[in-house]
Design a protein around this motif. Structure first.
Motif, PDB file in Angstrom:
ATOM      1  N   THR A  13       0.848  -1.190   0.000  1.00  0.00           N
ATOM      2  CA  THR A  13       0.000   0.000   0.000  1.00  0.00           C
ATOM      3  C   THR A  13       0.884   1.241   0.000  1.00  0.00           C
ATOM      4  N   VAL A  14       0.617   2.140  -0.948  1.00  0.00           N
ATOM      5  CA  VAL A  14       1.365   3.389  -1.051  1.00  0.00           C
ATOM      6  C   VAL A  14       0.427   4.522  -0.647  1.00  0.00           C
ATOM      7  N   ASN A  16      -0.297   8.610   1.141  1.00  0.00           N
ATOM      8  CA  ASN A  16       0.051   9.993   0.846  1.00  0.00           C
ATOM      9  C   ASN A  16       1.520  10.275   1.154  1.00  0.00           C
ATOM     10  N   GLY A  17       2.245  10.782   0.145  1.00  0.00           N
ATOM     11  CA  GLY A  17       3.663  11.072   0.297  1.00  0.00           C
ATOM     12  C   GLY A  17       4.565   9.895   0.018  1.00  0.00           C
ATOM     13  N   GLY A  18       3.994   8.699  -0.147  1.00  0.00           N
ATOM     14  CA  GLY A  18       4.787   7.509  -0.444  1.00  0.00           C
ATOM     15  C   GLY A  18       5.076   7.381  -1.926  1.00  0.00           C
ATOM     16  N   HIS A  19       6.152   6.642  -2.253  1.00  0.00           N
ATOM     17  CA  HIS A  19       6.558   6.471  -3.649  1.00  0.00           C
ATOM     18  C   HIS A  19       7.109   5.062  -3.827  1.00  0.00           C
ATOM     19  N   LEU A  20       6.550   4.353  -4.783  1.00  0.00           N
ATOM     20  CA  LEU A  20       7.003   3.006  -5.129  1.00  0.00           C
ATOM     21  C   LEU A  20       7.600   3.045  -6.519  1.00  0.00           C
ATOM     22  N   TRP A  21       8.905   2.718  -6.624  1.00  0.00           N
ATOM     23  CA  TRP A  21       9.576   2.648  -7.909  1.00  0.00           C
ATOM     24  C   TRP A  21       9.753   1.186  -8.298  1.00  0.00           C
ATOM     25  N   VAL A  22       9.191   0.811  -9.416  1.00  0.00           N
ATOM     26  CA  VAL A  22       9.416  -0.528  -9.951  1.00  0.00           C
ATOM     27  C   VAL A  22      10.483  -0.365 -11.025  1.00  0.00           C
ATOM     28  N   GLY A  23      11.742  -0.360 -10.577  1.00  0.00           N
ATOM     29  CA  GLY A  23      12.862   0.009 -11.426  1.00  0.00           C
ATOM     30  C   GLY A  23      13.060   1.514 -11.409  1.00  0.00           C
ATOM     31  N   GLU A  24      14.038   1.963 -12.202  1.00  0.00           N
ATOM     32  CA  GLU A  24      14.318   3.382 -12.399  1.00  0.00           C
ATOM     33  C   GLU A  24      14.696   3.570 -13.859  1.00  0.00           C
ATOM     34  N   SER A  25      14.962   4.819 -14.231  1.00  0.00           N
ATOM     35  CA  SER A  25      15.309   5.083 -15.634  1.00  0.00           C
ATOM     36  C   SER A  25      16.565   4.334 -16.065  1.00  0.00           C
ATOM     37  N   SER A  26      17.482   4.062 -15.115  1.00  0.00           N
ATOM     38  CA  SER A  26      18.747   3.379 -15.443  1.00  0.00           C
ATOM     39  C   SER A  26      18.793   1.928 -14.979  1.00  0.00           C
ATOM     40  N   TYR A  27      17.734   1.457 -14.323  1.00  0.00           N
ATOM     41  CA  TYR A  27      17.721   0.095 -13.782  1.00  0.00           C
ATOM     42  C   TYR A  27      16.405  -0.582 -14.129  1.00  0.00           C
ATOM     43  N   ASN A  28      16.486  -1.850 -14.526  1.00  0.00           N
ATOM     44  CA  ASN A  28      15.286  -2.597 -14.858  1.00  0.00           C
ATOM     45  C   ASN A  28      14.439  -2.851 -13.615  1.00  0.00           C
ATOM     46  N   GLY A  29      13.141  -2.963 -13.852  1.00  0.00           N
ATOM     47  CA  GLY A  29      12.220  -3.163 -12.751  1.00  0.00           C
ATOM     48  C   GLY A  29      11.922  -4.620 -12.480  1.00  0.00           C
TER      49      GLY A  29
END
Length: 191
Positions: A13-14, A16-29
């Motif tokens: 569960t994400v 208010n103010g939380g952030h879930l990154w499934v990978g990044e621009s330079s890393y696979n998710g």
């Protein structure tokens, strides 16, 4: 919270103010299953990242190049942004918004009960059902799809109180109108 290639997150569960990154621009998710993104929360899906069964309940989900999301619902004023090279499959918008941006693809969509899909320039939607569920005020638009100049909406079905609005230069292909409305602005489209 980060989920990289080979990693998996379930029942997340994400808020208010939380952030879930499934990978990044330079890393696979990696992969997520059964995620809820509440109001003020953000979920970003990058290359090779994959999200299953995501409920965007007032929050925001962004799908970027090479990322994908399946079995999504967007409610409570939430937003799904499908960006260049991103894709979604089986999405239902109920009082939420799906933006199919340049280079994005959305397949098997249901837009109803004040849901909105915006197919922007260079965006593509496939197999979309608009309307068909009861509204509080009969006659109100029960799901709207807006196709911008340069956007494409393929294989559409418009049911009760559904509306597809196609701007000049937007394209629909293979559309069935039952009890809803297909509205074009000039110039005349191909259908």
């Amino acid at each position: 919270m980060y989920v990289y290639e080979g990693g998996a997150a379930e029942d997340t569960t994400v808020n208010n103010g939380g952030h879930l990154w499934v990978g990044e621009s330079s890393y696979n998710g990696g992969k997520t299953t059964n995620t809820t993104v509440n109001t003020g929360g953000v979920m970003d899906i990058y290359n090779k990242g994959n999200a299953h069964d995501t409920a965007v309940s007032g929050g925001t989900m962004n799908v970027y190049n090479g990322g994908s999301a399946e079995n999504n619902t967007v409610t409570g004023g939430g937003v799904i942004n499908i960006n260049n090279g991103g894709s979604t499959t089986t999405t239902k918008a109920i009082n939420g918004t799906v933006n199919v941006n340049n280079g994005g693809t959305a397949t098997e969509n249901t837009i109803t009960s004040n849901g909105v899909m915006n197919v922007e320039t260079g965006g593509t939607s496939n197999e979309t059902v608009v309307g068909g569920e009861a509204t509080a005020n009969p006659g109100d638009a029960n799901g709207i799809v807006n196709v911008a100049t340069g956007g494409t909406a393929n294989n559409n079905t418009i049911n009760q109180d559904g509306l597809i609005n196609v701007n000049g230069g937007g394209v629909t292909d293979n559309t069935t109108v039952n009890t809803g409305c297909l509205l074009y602005t000039s110039p005349s489209p191909r259908d």
